[in-house]
Design an enzyme around this catalytic site. Structure first.
Site, PDB file in Angstrom:
ATOM      1  CE1 TYR A  36       9.281  31.912   2.014  1.00  0.00           C
ATOM      2  CE2 TYR A  36       9.283  29.521   1.913  1.00  0.00           C
ATOM      3  CZ  TYR A  36       9.231  30.696   1.471  1.00  0.00           C
ATOM      4  OH  TYR A  36       9.053  30.689   0.067  1.00  0.00           O
ATOM      5  CE  LYS A  88      -0.300  -0.434   5.001  1.00  0.00           C
ATOM      6  NZ  LYS A  88      -1.030  -0.918   5.918  1.00  0.00           N
ATOM      7  NE  ARG A 148      -6.426   0.138  10.929  1.00  0.00           N
ATOM      8  CZ  ARG A 148      -5.412   0.046  10.331  1.00  0.00           C
ATOM      9  NH1 ARG A 148      -4.390   0.873  10.479  1.00  0.00           N
ATOM     10  NH2 ARG A 148      -4.880  -1.114   9.609  1.00  0.00           N
TER      11      ARG A 148
HETATM   12  C1  PLP Z   1      -0.325  -2.160   6.699  1.00  0.00           C
HETATM   13  C2  PLP Z   1      -1.078  -3.256   7.196  1.00  0.00           C
HETATM   14  C3  PLP Z   1      -0.366  -4.546   7.462  1.00  0.00           C
HETATM   15  C4  PLP Z   1       1.494  -4.376   7.221  1.00  0.00           C
HETATM   16  O1  PLP Z   1       1.887  -4.180   8.542  1.00  0.00           O
HETATM   17  P1  PLP Z   1       3.407  -3.877   8.806  1.00  0.00           P
HETATM   18  O2  PLP Z   1       3.668  -3.517  10.196  1.00  0.00           O
HETATM   19  O3  PLP Z   1       3.982  -2.841   7.702  1.00  0.00           O
HETATM   20  O4  PLP Z   1       4.157  -5.127   8.589  1.00  0.00           O
HETATM   21  C5  PLP Z   1      -0.830  -5.647   7.671  1.00  0.00           C
HETATM   22  N1  PLP Z   1      -2.072  -5.845   7.789  1.00  0.00           N
HETATM   23  C6  PLP Z   1      -2.929  -4.712   7.576  1.00  0.00           C
HETATM   24  C7  PLP Z   1      -4.429  -4.909   8.045  1.00  0.00           C
HETATM   25  C8  PLP Z   1      -2.505  -3.415   7.582  1.00  0.00           C
HETATM   26  O5  PLP Z   1      -3.031  -2.140   7.247  1.00  0.00           O
END
Ligand code: PLP
Length: 365
Positions: A260, A37, A135
């Site tokens: 800035y 992702k 979540r």
């Molecule tokens: C992002 C994510 C992962 C990967 O987690 P890592 O700590 O990067 O290995 C796995 N499962 C879900 C549902 C996630 O959102």
């Protein structure tokens, strides 16, 4: 190769070695889902995903449907899980052969509506359970209503996500999540009268709770080289190096300001270097005003003043350097993204996944 520009270097040999190390924690039969992702955590989705497919991972996962479509467009053939589909996504999900995570009754109803409309009897999907992260996902108390709705088209997998697998002070919380997942699984399998495949562990789950690997694991950050614990530093190698070159050097008199809103005021004669990278590139404002540090040669230079959109200034008063010299933000051994991000109280995940796409990627094998 010209280094006169900001570049992200992607080391595919480190990706392979991280995958090998993570797999060494697993039974040979356990499938491996690589989480790609957010542009493969800011690296480069097409490059990294193609390499992972070539290296034989079983599955890819992305957060949103558009990310899955992009992977199909570059020719990825292996199954892709969409972790967080939205209500209007199901045309795209089916036409791109993506597997949705079904996490609520509302999303289930959009999915079912689409299958009915197309007269499709069976389509692969995963059901997500909320075991404590709070979540996304169904709760145990939803099962009575849920199982009759999934009897016709059974889920390919059921899964959940750990909220503190990297935190060994929270072992009890994780154990509770694991127990809840097992308990939910037992009820589902009893109600459906058959066994259903499962996945639970993220990277730190693989490293700390490998007994609960079930049929598949989902790893993201570990593939990119971070284990959320110093003890894995020797085993996991960051795949990304972010570097640039000094655009200009200025010698300041006491009382001069930098950037800035006069974010930095020189109290003594000060030499500063301007670098062609800013908050639009993923180096956020939290790294400004003395928090972040970069490597100029073998010395650390503090980021001073406010981070601009396209530039930052660093203090090189004590460093022998000139315009055109290389500057490292983070690399795969001497100064990693984990260490750089810590200076501004954040984590490698946020830092690398924010690296903008306008920075050139260079791949090495
Ligand atoms: C992002 C994510 C992962 C990967 O987690 P890592 O700590 O990067 O290995 C796995 N499962 C879900 C549902 C996630 O959102």
């Amino acid at each position: 190769m010209s280094i006169n520009e900001t570049t992200v270097e992607i080391k595919l040999k480190n990706l392979k070695s991280n995958l090998d190390f993570l797999k060494s924690k697993l039974n040979v039969k356990t499938k491996f889902m690589a989480v790609v992702k957010a542009f493969s955590y800011g690296s480069d989705s097409a490059i990294v995903s193609k390499e992972l497919e070539r290296l034989g991972v079983d599955y890819l996962a992305v957060a949103y449907t558009q990310e899955g479509i992009e992977l199909r467009k570059v020719g990825i053939k292996i199954p892709i899980l969409i972790l967080h589909p939205q209500e209007n996504d199901f045309d795209d999900i089916l036409s791109n052969n993506l597997e949705p995570s079904i996490y609520s009754f509302r999303i289930l109803s959009f999915f079912t509506k689409k299958l009915n409309k197309e007269n499709i009897k069976a389509y692969p999907y995963h059901i997500k359970f909320n075991t404590g992260l709070n979540r996304l996902g169904f709760l145990k108390k939803d099962l009575q209503k849920l199982t009759p709705l999934i009897k016709q088209n059974l889920p390919k997998y059921i899964f959940s996500h750990l909220g503190a697998s990297e935190d060994l002070d929270e072992k009890n919380y994780t154990k509770k999540q694991i127990e809840e997942f097992i308990s939910i699984s037992e009820i589902v399998e009893k109600d459906l009268n058959r066994s259903i495949k499962k996945h639970l562990l993220n990277t730190s789950g693989i490293l700390n709770y490998s007994d609960f690997q079930f049929n598949m694991v989902r790893s993201g950050i570990g593939l990119y080289g971070f284990g959320n614990d110093i003890k894995f530093k020797a085993n996991l190698k960051p795949i990304l190096t972010l570097k640039t070159v000094i655009s200009q050097i200025h010698e300041l008199k006491p009382g001069s300001s930098v950037g800035y809103n006069k974010g930095f005021i020189a109290e003594t004669p000060t030499v500063i270097a301007t670098l062609p990278i800013g908050h639009a590139d993923g180096i956020g404002r939290q790294y400004g005003n003395g928090n972040g540090e970069v490597l100029v040669g073998d010395k650390m230079a503090k980021i001073i003043g406010n981070v601009c959109m396209d530039m930052i200034m660093v203090n090189v008063t004590e460093i022998n350097c000139e315009e055109g010299d290389e500057v490292i933000f983070f690399d795969d051994n001497s100064y990693t993204a984990e260490e750089f991000s810590k200076k501004a109280n954040t984590i490698s995940y946020e830092l690398i996944s924010s690296i903008s796409r306008r920075i050139k990627r260079n791949v090495s094998r």
